[in-house]
Design a protein around this motif. Structure first.
Motif, PDB file in Angstrom:
ATOM      1  N   UNK A 118      -8.856   8.492   1.913  1.00  0.00           N
ATOM      2  CA  UNK A 118      -7.729   9.330   1.462  1.00  0.00           C
ATOM      3  C   UNK A 118      -6.397   8.599   1.609  1.00  0.00           C
ATOM      4  N   UNK A 119      -6.210   7.916   2.713  1.00  0.00           N
ATOM      5  CA  UNK A 119      -4.972   7.156   2.908  1.00  0.00           C
ATOM      6  C   UNK A 119      -4.839   6.073   1.845  1.00  0.00           C
ATOM      7  N   UNK A 120      -5.931   5.415   1.520  1.00  0.00           N
ATOM      8  CA  UNK A 120      -5.887   4.372   0.496  1.00  0.00           C
ATOM      9  C   UNK A 120      -5.503   4.963  -0.855  1.00  0.00           C
ATOM     10  N   UNK A 137      11.635   4.283  -8.640  1.00  0.00           N
ATOM     11  CA  UNK A 137      10.381   3.543  -8.472  1.00  0.00           C
ATOM     12  C   UNK A 137      10.427   2.636  -7.242  1.00  0.00           C
ATOM     13  N   UNK A 138      11.584   2.042  -6.983  1.00  0.00           N
ATOM     14  CA  UNK A 138      11.734   1.223  -5.783  1.00  0.00           C
ATOM     15  C   UNK A 138      11.586   2.070  -4.526  1.00  0.00           C
ATOM     16  N   UNK A 139      12.176   3.235  -4.541  1.00  0.00           N
ATOM     17  CA  UNK A 139      12.076   4.123  -3.372  1.00  0.00           C
ATOM     18  C   UNK A 139      10.621   4.550  -3.136  1.00  0.00           C
ATOM     19  N   UNK A 140       9.916   4.896  -4.209  1.00  0.00           N
ATOM     20  CA  UNK A 140       8.501   5.265  -4.084  1.00  0.00           C
ATOM     21  C   UNK A 140       7.715   4.096  -3.503  1.00  0.00           C
ATOM     22  N   UNK A 141       7.960   2.898  -4.028  1.00  0.00           N
ATOM     23  CA  UNK A 141       7.247   1.718  -3.542  1.00  0.00           C
ATOM     24  C   UNK A 141       7.514   1.503  -2.054  1.00  0.00           C
ATOM     25  N   UNK A 142       8.783   1.591  -1.641  1.00  0.00           N
ATOM     26  CA  UNK A 142       9.138   1.364  -0.234  1.00  0.00           C
ATOM     27  C   UNK A 142       8.530   2.413   0.686  1.00  0.00           C
ATOM     28  N   UNK A 143       8.683   3.685   0.331  1.00  0.00           N
ATOM     29  CA  UNK A 143       8.214   4.766   1.203  1.00  0.00           C
ATOM     30  C   UNK A 143       6.693   4.736   1.339  1.00  0.00           C
ATOM     31  N   UNK A 144       6.004   4.606   0.231  1.00  0.00           N
ATOM     32  CA  UNK A 144       4.547   4.608   0.296  1.00  0.00           C
ATOM     33  C   UNK A 144       3.991   3.319   0.899  1.00  0.00           C
ATOM     34  N   UNK A 145       4.743   2.237   0.811  1.00  0.00           N
ATOM     35  CA  UNK A 145       4.313   0.999   1.485  1.00  0.00           C
ATOM     36  C   UNK A 145       4.287   1.212   2.993  1.00  0.00           C
ATOM     37  N   UNK A 146       5.276   1.916   3.512  1.00  0.00           N
ATOM     38  CA  UNK A 146       5.303   2.208   4.952  1.00  0.00           C
ATOM     39  C   UNK A 146       4.134   3.121   5.318  1.00  0.00           C
ATOM     40  N   UNK A 147       3.905   4.153   4.507  1.00  0.00           N
ATOM     41  CA  UNK A 147       2.777   5.053   4.765  1.00  0.00           C
ATOM     42  C   UNK A 147       1.455   4.285   4.656  1.00  0.00           C
ATOM     43  N   UNK A 148       1.415   3.293   3.762  1.00  0.00           N
ATOM     44  CA  UNK A 148       0.207   2.502   3.539  1.00  0.00           C
ATOM     45  C   UNK A 148      -0.251   1.710   4.743  1.00  0.00           C
ATOM     46  N   UNK A 149       0.596   1.572   5.743  1.00  0.00           N
ATOM     47  CA  UNK A 149       0.200   0.881   6.981  1.00  0.00           C
ATOM     48  C   UNK A 149      -0.992   1.583   7.632  1.00  0.00           C
ATOM     49  N   UNK A 150      -1.114   2.888   7.386  1.00  0.00           N
ATOM     50  CA  UNK A 150      -2.227   3.636   7.976  1.00  0.00           C
ATOM     51  C   UNK A 150      -3.574   3.249   7.364  1.00  0.00           C
ATOM     52  N   UNK A 151      -3.581   2.684   6.167  1.00  0.00           N
ATOM     53  CA  UNK A 151      -4.847   2.324   5.526  1.00  0.00           C
ATOM     54  C   UNK A 151      -5.605   1.279   6.347  1.00  0.00           C
ATOM     55  N   UNK A 152      -5.012   0.123   6.656  1.00  0.00           N
ATOM     56  CA  UNK A 152      -5.771  -0.826   7.473  1.00  0.00           C
ATOM     57  C   UNK A 152      -6.006  -0.342   8.905  1.00  0.00           C
ATOM     58  N   UNK A 196      -6.689   2.776   9.891  1.00  0.00           N
ATOM     59  CA  UNK A 196      -7.895   3.607   9.865  1.00  0.00           C
ATOM     60  C   UNK A 196      -9.100   2.803   9.384  1.00  0.00           C
ATOM     61  N   UNK A 197      -8.863   1.780   8.569  1.00  0.00           N
ATOM     62  CA  UNK A 197      -9.955   0.913   8.133  1.00  0.00           C
ATOM     63  C   UNK A 197     -10.574   0.165   9.290  1.00  0.00           C
ATOM     64  N   UNK A 198      -9.748  -0.364  10.161  1.00  0.00           N
ATOM     65  CA  UNK A 198     -10.258  -1.086  11.333  1.00  0.00           C
ATOM     66  C   UNK A 198     -10.980  -0.127  12.275  1.00  0.00           C
ATOM     67  N   UNK A 199     -10.408   1.063  12.464  1.00  0.00           N
ATOM     68  CA  UNK A 199     -11.077   2.058  13.313  1.00  0.00           C
ATOM     69  C   UNK A 199     -12.427   2.457  12.718  1.00  0.00           C
ATOM     70  N   UNK A 200     -12.472   2.610  11.414  1.00  0.00           N
ATOM     71  CA  UNK A 200     -13.723   2.970  10.743  1.00  0.00           C
ATOM     72  C   UNK A 200     -14.745   1.853  10.883  1.00  0.00           C
ATOM     73  N   UNK A 201     -14.310   0.613  10.656  1.00  0.00           N
ATOM     74  CA  UNK A 201     -15.207  -0.531  10.767  1.00  0.00           C
ATOM     75  C   UNK A 201     -15.756  -0.657  12.192  1.00  0.00           C
ATOM     76  N   UNK A 202     -14.910  -0.417  13.163  1.00  0.00           N
ATOM     77  CA  UNK A 202     -15.356  -0.476  14.557  1.00  0.00           C
ATOM     78  C   UNK A 202     -16.396   0.618  14.827  1.00  0.00           C
ATOM     79  N   UNK A 203     -16.147   1.814  14.311  1.00  0.00           N
ATOM     80  CA  UNK A 203     -17.090   2.913  14.510  1.00  0.00           C
ATOM     81  C   UNK A 203     -18.443   2.618  13.874  1.00  0.00           C
TER      82      UNK A 203
END
Length: 148
Positions: free
Chosen positions: A11-13, A50-65, A67-74
């Motif tokens: 979902x985060x991705x 569009x720049x604002x959307x890119x910036x804001x969602x890029x920060x939110x996108x930090x959660x993707x890796x 949760x990805x690492x947590x998922x991979x570990x699990x």
């Protein structure tokens, strides 16, 4: 717990990286349109949004890796080659986004002049994410039967 982590990761991705990819891809043509029609306030406002959307969602996108690492570990797959390659490509995409795409967008907004290299950097960013998605689905060496 595994299903929860995987669900949050996917979902985060979708909800974070998707908007970054779309907004970043829309930025170069919108900047060209604004450059060609500088008296049209609607055309000139779009690149900033569009720049604002890119910036804001890029920060939110930090959660993707994260949760990805947590998922991979699990799932116990942190040492798998496909995952390591995915993490390297994800880091490369992040470097492209932070080092070329966002600063390139800012330069275009400041100067008002379109930049073809920005479109290329954005395309490469999106290509890296596409490869990561394919690796996440195919998972070479997986015994789940996803590819046979």
């Amino acid at each position: 717990m595994k299903a929860f982590l995987l669900s949050v990761h996917v979902l985060a991705a979708i909800l974070a990286i998707g908007p970054v990819a779309v907004a970043a891809s829309m930025f170069p043509p919108a900047a060209r349109a604004a450059h060609l029609m500088p008296d049209d306030p609607r055309k000139t406002a779009v690149p900033g949004v569009l720049n604002r959307i890119t910036r804001v969602y890029a920060v939110i996108g930090i959660f993707v890796p994260v949760f990805g690492i947590a998922t991979a570990a699990a799932f116990g797959v942190l040492g798998e080659a496909w995952l390591i390659i995915s993490m390297v490509l994800t880091a490369g995409a992040a470097v492209l986004l932070a080092g070329l795409v966002l600063p390139g967008q800012q330069r275009v907004l400041t100067s008002g002049t379109p930049d073809r290299r920005l479109a290329m950097s954005t395309g490469l960013f999106n290509l890296l994410w596409a490869v990561v998605v394919v690796l996440m689905i195919i998972r070479p060496g997986s015994t789940t039967g996803a590819v046979r």
